[in-house]
Design an enzyme around this catalytic site. Structure first.
Site: not given
Ligand code: NDP
Ligand code: HSE
Length: 438
Positions: A36, A48, A133, A137, A191, A206, A309
């Site tokens: 960077v 949270r 999305v 990828i 989910e 998506k 993932g």
């Molecule tokens: P998780 O549920 O595993 O993690 C969510 C995190 O956000 C936790 O650490 C939680 O805190 C924190 N959080 C939630 N609400 C609040 C709040 N109000 N204030 C502060 N912190 C908060 O989600 P994922 O990591 O799986 O997904 C995150 C995003 O990425 C989503 O938008 C999802 O759609 C997207 N995504 C996920 C994929 C996947 O494979 N998992 C793939 C592609 C996109 P705490 O730990 O304290 O509860």
């Molecule tokens: N629930 C989603 C899936 C996670 O199965 O593809 C990635 O967005």
């Protein structure tokens, strides 16, 4: 040599994705700084619950529940909390205070994207969303940048990994939908609310994002036609395999030519469909994703890889982070998505597709002619007919007819199905499924 001041990076969320983003940022700090031209300093992680058990060995001092103070002290904010609120308010706060924002939140972008992009434009900030999305990828950047000078005509993708896993297990292991869903749940693929996956909501979000980029048009989520996989049966899987097809949950975004009324536009839709086994999307197995893009000059392009993932999604986020950080250091143009084309999103009835319909009919003279006439009445041409006999104890024999159509409007095809359901020549309709990719 690094001369630029350290860039302050705030992370909102430390779940599956956030914990991996934090780990990669800390582990690859030196390499990232060299790429960077500035240190990327992770200044805090908003969560949270400070006491929650987390993956990796992240310093406790980084964690906070005060997301707003964290955001106001950052140059770049990464939102991986998910959900609509408070993610929306936090992103607006970040943008309005001049920070660039990176998000993986497809649900938020598909419902409040216009508001967020407008806010970014007004203050000259950038909103990056490669991970939203198909996770790892690269598909957003190709649509936003690489294909920006071309005319995308069609996108057909498998953009939901968990439903692809379920359909694949039904296909390859002969599992029922329910058994395959149990497996997907045990593997952590679904989910928290599985209906987001199996009812096609996640894929529809998506598809709305992809279509808005590809066609420079605002695509409200409510205008995305959606069917999930919950009605796909083991019998349909067996028949598909026998006929050289595979069933996939497809997200399709395409331009639709003007009809007699002069109205053209785009179609954005999600449904399970038969595609030929030899189609590039037919070979997408397990929880993988793939997006097949057709553009006027580029021709056909295929993007394939992990669509979910924690660490895979973190890869896309780190890519966005490097882009955002480089813009801080070296300046250069940001990306502004245009919705100048403003094409109408047309209803499913306007789509041209093919159906495969399986009927039970009385095995008597004249029945086939009556069935064929029903297709003709709606100007739908039959391409293939296969008949098999099924004896029913104590009753007249019933013939199973599997009818494949030529391409016709979805309105005409669904009118045929309604007419067949009402016809005294038809005893049952056991399967109706669209055919794509031929
Ligand atoms: P998780 O549920 O595993 O993690 C969510 C995190 O956000 C936790 O650490 C939680 O805190 C924190 N959080 C939630 N609400 C609040 C709040 N109000 N204030 C502060 N912190 C908060 O989600 P994922 O990591 O799986 O997904 C995150 C995003 O990425 C989503 O938008 C999802 O759609 C997207 N995504 C996920 C994929 C996947 O494979 N998992 C793939 C592609 C996109 P705490 O730990 O304290 O509860
Ligand atoms: N629930 C989603 C899936 C996670 O199965 O593809 C990635 O967005």
């Amino acid at each position: 040599m690094i001369e630029y001041r350290p860039l302050r990076v705030a992370l909102l969320g430390a779940g599956s994705v956030g914990s991996q983003v934090a780990r990669l940022l800390l582990t690859n700090r030196v390499e990232l700084a060299a790429r960077v031209g500035a240190e990327l300093e992770l200044v805090g992680i908003a969560v949270r619950n400070l006491d929650a058990k987390r993956e990796g060995d992240l310093p406790a001092s980084l964690f906070t529940t005060d997301a707003e103070t964290l955001i106001l002290g950052a140059d770049i904010v990464i939102e991986v909390m998910g959900g609509i609120e408070p993610a929306r308010s936090y992103i607006l706060l970040a943008l309005n205070s001049g920070s660039d924002v990176i998000t993986a939140n497809k649900a938020l972008l598909a419902t409040h994207g216009t508001e967020l992009f407008d806010a970014a434009e007004q203050v000259g900030a950038q909103l990056y969303f490669e991970a939203a999305v198909a996770a790892a990828i690269p598909i957003i950047r190709p649509l936003r940048e690489s294909l920006a000078g071309d005319k995308v005509t069609r996108i057909m993708g498998i953009v939901n990994g968990s439903t692809n896993y379920i359909l694949d297990r039904m296909d390859t292991a002969g599992l029922s939908l329910e058994a395959a869903m149990v497996e997907a749940t045990d593997l952590g693929y679904l989910e928290a609310d599985p209906s987001l996956d199996v009812e096609g909501f996640d894929a529809a979000q998506k598809a709305a994002i992809l279509a808005s980029l590809a066609f420079h048009t605002e695509v409200p989520l409510e205008q995305v036609y959606r069917e999930g996989i919950t009605k796909v049966t083991a019998e349909q899987m067996i028949a598909a395999k026998r006929d050289g097809y595979v069933i996939k949950l497809l997200a399709i975004c395409e331009r639709i030519a003007a009809d007699d009324s002069g109205e053209g536009g785009i179609s954005v839709r999600v449904y399970p469909a038969l595609i030929p086994q030899e189609h590039p999307l037919g070979a997408v197995r397990g929880a993988f994703n793939a997006v097949f893009v057709e553009a006027e000059a580029a021709g056909a392009l295929m993007f394939y890889g992990s669509g979910a993932g924690g660490v895979q999604t973190a890869s896309a986020i780190l890519g966005d982070l490097v882009s955002a950080a480089k813009r801080h250091v070296a300046g250069g143009p940001g990306l502004a998505d245009s919705v100048h084309a403003n094409l109408p999103v047309l209803p499913i009835e306007r789509v041209l597709t093919r159906y495969q319909i399986t009927l039970g009919v009385a095995d008597q003279p004249g029945v086939l002619a009556k069935v064929a006439q029903t297709f003709a009445d709606h100007d739908v041409s039959i391409e293939t007919v296969e008949q098999g006999l099924r004896a029913v104890a104590g009753r007249k024999s019933v013939a199973l007819l599997e009818i494949g159509t030529h391409q016709a409007s979805d309105a005409a095809l669904s009118a045929v199905v309604a007419a067949l359901a009402a016809s005294d020549a038809v005893e049952s309709i056991s399967s109706v499924i669209r055919v794509e990719g031929i």
